[in-house]
Design a protein around this motif. Sequence first.
Motif, short mmCIF file in Angstrom:
data_model
loop_
_atom_site.label_atom_id
_atom_site.label_comp_id
_atom_site.label_asym_id
_atom_site.label_seq_id
_atom_site.Cartn_x
_atom_site.Cartn_y
_atom_site.Cartn_z
N GLY A 115 0.82 -1.22 0.00
CA GLY A 115 0.00 0.00 0.00
C GLY A 115 0.85 1.26 0.00
O GLY A 115 0.54 2.22 -0.69
N PHE A 116 1.94 1.25 0.78
CA PHE A 116 2.84 2.40 0.81
C PHE A 116 3.47 2.63 -0.56
O PHE A 116 3.48 3.75 -1.07
N LEU A 117 3.99 1.56 -1.18
CA LEU A 117 4.60 1.71 -2.49
C LEU A 117 3.59 2.15 -3.54
O LEU A 117 3.91 2.93 -4.44
N ASP A 118 2.36 1.66 -3.42
CA ASP A 118 1.32 2.04 -4.36
C ASP A 118 0.98 3.53 -4.21
O ASP A 118 0.83 4.23 -5.20
N ALA A 119 0.87 3.99 -2.98
CA ALA A 119 0.51 5.39 -2.74
C ALA A 119 1.65 6.34 -3.08
O ALA A 119 1.43 7.40 -3.67
N VAL A 120 2.87 5.97 -2.76
CA VAL A 120 4.02 6.85 -2.97
C VAL A 120 4.45 6.85 -4.43
O VAL A 120 4.74 7.90 -5.00
N PHE B 141 -10.36 -1.53 -2.63
CA PHE B 141 -10.55 -0.65 -1.48
C PHE B 141 -9.39 0.34 -1.35
O PHE B 141 -9.61 1.51 -1.03
N LEU B 142 -8.19 -0.12 -1.60
CA LEU B 142 -7.03 0.77 -1.58
C LEU B 142 -7.18 1.89 -2.61
O LEU B 142 -6.98 3.06 -2.32
N THR B 143 -7.59 1.53 -3.81
CA THR B 143 -7.77 2.51 -4.87
C THR B 143 -8.94 3.45 -4.57
O THR B 143 -8.87 4.65 -4.85
N PHE B 144 -10.00 2.91 -3.99
CA PHE B 144 -11.16 3.72 -3.65
C PHE B 144 -10.77 4.83 -2.66
O PHE B 144 -11.12 6.00 -2.85
#
Length: 137
Positions: free
Chosen positions: A30-35, A68-71
Motif C-alpha cells: 500500500g505504501f509503495l502504491d501510494a508513494v 478498497f485501496l484505490t477507492f
Amino acid sequence: GASLGDILGAAIKPRREEPKHVGKLGLAGGFLDAVGGGGWGPVVTTTLVGTGNDPRITIGSVNLAEFFLTFISAGVFAVLIGDQSPWTTVAGLVIGGLFAAPFAALLTAKLHTKALLALVGTVIVIVSSFNIYRALV
C-alpha cells in the motif's frame, strides 16, 4: 526432457496453511502504491504467489483489496485535486478496467496454474523492464 506444454500444464500443489506476515506485506504494498503510483500488484501478488499460495485465490483476493485501496486513494485525490480537472484520464482508466476485468477472469479460469504464473511473471518482467529503460533514457 519435458516439453514446455508439460511444464506449463503440470499442477502445482498450493499451500494449505495461512500466509504469514500478510499485514506487513499489505502495508509495504500500500505504501509503495501510494508513494510511487504502483506497486500493490507486483509486490503483494508476486510475493504471495511466489511463497506457494494458489494464484487464482491470491489474484482475486489481492484485486479485491486493491479495489478498497484505490477507492480510498481516489477519494483523497478528489479532495486534494482542487480546481484542476484530470477526470477524462480517470474516466479512461475506469472504462478500460471495466473491459479488462471480465477478460482477466476468463483467462484465470481457463489457464493452468503454471501457465498463469508464467504469463503473470512475463508481463511483470516486460513492464518493469520498460519502466527501467524509460527511467534511464
